[in-house]
Design a protein around this motif. Structure first.
Motif, PDB file in Angstrom:
ATOM      1  N   GLU A 180      -5.868  -8.417  -1.717  1.00 17.18           N
ATOM      2  CA  GLU A 180      -4.821  -7.426  -1.977  1.00 17.18           C
ATOM      3  C   GLU A 180      -3.809  -7.345  -0.844  1.00 17.18           C
ATOM      4  N   VAL A 181      -4.295  -7.311   0.388  1.00 15.81           N
ATOM      5  CA  VAL A 181      -3.430  -7.136   1.553  1.00 15.81           C
ATOM      6  C   VAL A 181      -2.712  -8.426   1.910  1.00 15.81           C
ATOM      7  N   ASP A 211      -7.033 -10.917   2.965  1.00 10.17           N
ATOM      8  CA  ASP A 211      -7.609 -10.107   1.905  1.00 10.17           C
ATOM      9  C   ASP A 211      -6.849 -10.366   0.608  1.00 10.17           C
ATOM     10  N   VAL A 227       0.790  -1.229   0.000  1.00  9.63           N
ATOM     11  CA  VAL A 227       0.000   0.000   0.000  1.00  9.63           C
ATOM     12  C   VAL A 227       0.812   1.264   0.000  1.00  9.63           C
ATOM     13  N   VAL A 273     -11.388  -3.720   2.731  1.00  7.58           N
ATOM     14  CA  VAL A 273     -10.413  -4.742   3.113  1.00  7.58           C
ATOM     15  C   VAL A 273     -11.075  -5.792   3.995  1.00  7.58           C
ATOM     16  N   VAL A 318      -6.735   1.649   1.610  1.00  8.42           N
ATOM     17  CA  VAL A 318      -6.535   0.486   2.473  1.00  8.42           C
ATOM     18  C   VAL A 318      -6.648   0.879   3.938  1.00  8.42           C
ATOM     19  N   PHE A 375      -8.425  -0.619   8.946  1.00  7.15           N
ATOM     20  CA  PHE A 375      -8.654  -0.939   7.544  1.00  7.15           C
ATOM     21  C   PHE A 375      -9.938  -0.273   7.053  1.00  7.15           C
TER      22      PHE A 375
END
Length: 447
Positions: free
Chosen positions: A239-240, A237, A25, A220, A148, A216
């Motif tokens: 993406e995370v 998640d 991020v 998220v 995020v 978050f």
């Protein structure tokens, strides 16, 4: 002990955001924005005995950095003053009031230094800054990127976590590396969770034991940044990624990233505290919290203490609850009578006659690692080899303090198969910051 890392690469890595989340991020331009902060840290005392308390100063003052990296910023609100209408300013004010009250009323501690030092806080630090930290003098909070992360003043336990780093500095001063660094992170989480439960009027058995709940954004899939009751389950998640924290010594992470895994392995003492607090009963701060605090200030915890040494200190401070505390540590694989520790090797490459450069950034409140590798002879990387030479990667000035700071980043530069050069954020030079930006952000050029 199991050796594993939160990402797929295996080369050595040295940084309230752990490095494995910052990877996803935050871009390396963060380093340039923090240049003024790094300069301001020079020469700040780390000993409580060097501070002089201004008895006429307010107990706390919240400053507004105005989206810059200049500290402390413009005073926005002090103790005794009404709300300003600025959400971050007022959240910081409410959080520091509650934190100071908990330490004073339950633990009889007057401010972080135990002598009533005024607390300085800064909000609106940087632009979309995804972090919060204690720099040895100042509590600093970013607004988050809104994609995020929310603003870092939103969860009150983030503020209590950073204030607790200041308390640790003025007591056991746990070295922010390896097991002592993981204890530094864990003790900060301990008092953060104690404050959250106190504000919710909960006993230990009723708490959710989440750290950074609400940090978050709604996009998220995560309950919080850490879960003290179930390390490694706080978020998952696309993406995370998945929470990589561990909760037992069988899974202890051997790594040079994140100052030796301080955010990863802090789940082990975190779980021990949660088990002890629930078993002792009552409120977390008045039960296990008081024991952990007594151990911290009792003189038996050295700056380089490992888990076993700290566990022994908590058992010694536990009185009638000694067996309960010992059992809590045993459940996470720590034997209080044992000794040991972990050290992070530091080495310096002796040449820039290399073909490839790897740059990694780790640490921060999230504790996630970001990395990239480039071919120094790639025609598209104009001037990069010269920048490597000018950035001082062939040696480290011995006069520089290499000590990492809680929840701040660490940059690692590795040339081919040479040993890495690890540079704490507050020691990063302009050229090193530019080099990191060039490598970690493909296609970027010098400003």
């Amino acid at each position: 002990m199991t050796s594993r890392a939160p990402s797929s690469h295996t080369s050595p890595r040295c940084t309230f955001i752990p490095p494995w989340l910052a990877e996803l991020v935050d871009g390396p331009e963060q380093a340039a924005r923090d240049e003024a902060l790094r300069a301001s840290r020079e020469g700040r005392a780390r000993s409580a005995g060097t501070a002089t308390v201004d008895l006429d100063a307010p107990a706390w003052t919240v400053h507004d950095a105005g989206s810059t990296t200049s500290l402390p910023g413009t005073p926005a609100r002090s103790a005794g003053q009404p709300e300003t209408g600025d959400v971050a300013v007022d959240e910081a004010a409410a959080g520091i009031e509650a934190t100071l009250a908990m330490f004073a009323e339950v633990l009889r501690r007057d401010s972080h230094d135990g002598a009533g030092a005024p607390v300085s806080l800064t909000v609106h630090y940087g632009s979309d800054y995804n972090n919060a930290f204690w720099d040895g003098n100042q509590l600093v909070f970013g607004d988050g990127d809104g994609r995020v992360f929310e603003r870092f003043t939103k969860p009150v336990d983030v503020l209590a976590h950073e204030f607790s780093h200041a308390v640790i500095q003025h007591t056991a001063d746990l070295t922010y590396r390896g097991q002592s660094g993981a204890l530094n992170e864990s003790v900060a989480d301990v008092f953060a969770s104690c404050l959250k439960q106190r504000l919710l009027d909960q006993e230990a058995g009723d708490g959710d034991w989440l750290i950074g709940e609400g940090i978050f954004t709604a996009s998220v899939r995560g309950r919080a940044l850490r879960d003290m009751a179930a390390p490694g389950t706080a978020y998952d998640d696309p993406e995370v990624g998945a929470d990589p924290q561990v909760g037992h010594m069988d899974d202890f992470v051997e790594t040079t990233a994140d100052n030796g895994g301080v955010h990863l392995n802090s789940g082990i003492p975190n779980k021990a505290f949660q088990l002890a607090a629930v078993a002792i009963g009552g409120t977390a701060i008045e039960g296990a919290g008081r024991i952990w605090y007594d151990a911290l200030i009792g003189g038996d915890v050295s700056a380089d203490a490992d888990f076993a040494a700290f566990a022994a200190a908590t058992v010694a401070a536990a009185g009638q609850h000694a067996d309960v505390v010992r059992d809590a540590w045993t459940q996470v694989g720590v034997e209080p009578a044992a000794t040991g520790g972990a050290a992070v090797p530091e080495a310096v490459p002796d040449t820039v006659a290399a073909a490839r450069l790897r740059v990694e950034r780790s640490g921060g409140f999230i504790g996630r690692t970001e990395s990239a590798e480039v071919d120094l002879d790639d025609p598209a990387q104009t001037g990069l080899r010269g920048l490597v030479a000018d950035a001082g990667l062939t040696g480290v000035d011995p006069a520089l303090d290499p000590t990492p700071r809680p929840d701040m980043y660490v940059y690692t530069f590795t040339l081919d198969d040479h040993e890495p050069v690890c540079v704490p954020e507050h020691r990063l030079t302009d050229l090193q910051a530019e080099l990191a930006r060039r490598v970690l952000q493909p296609g970027s050029v010098a400003d």
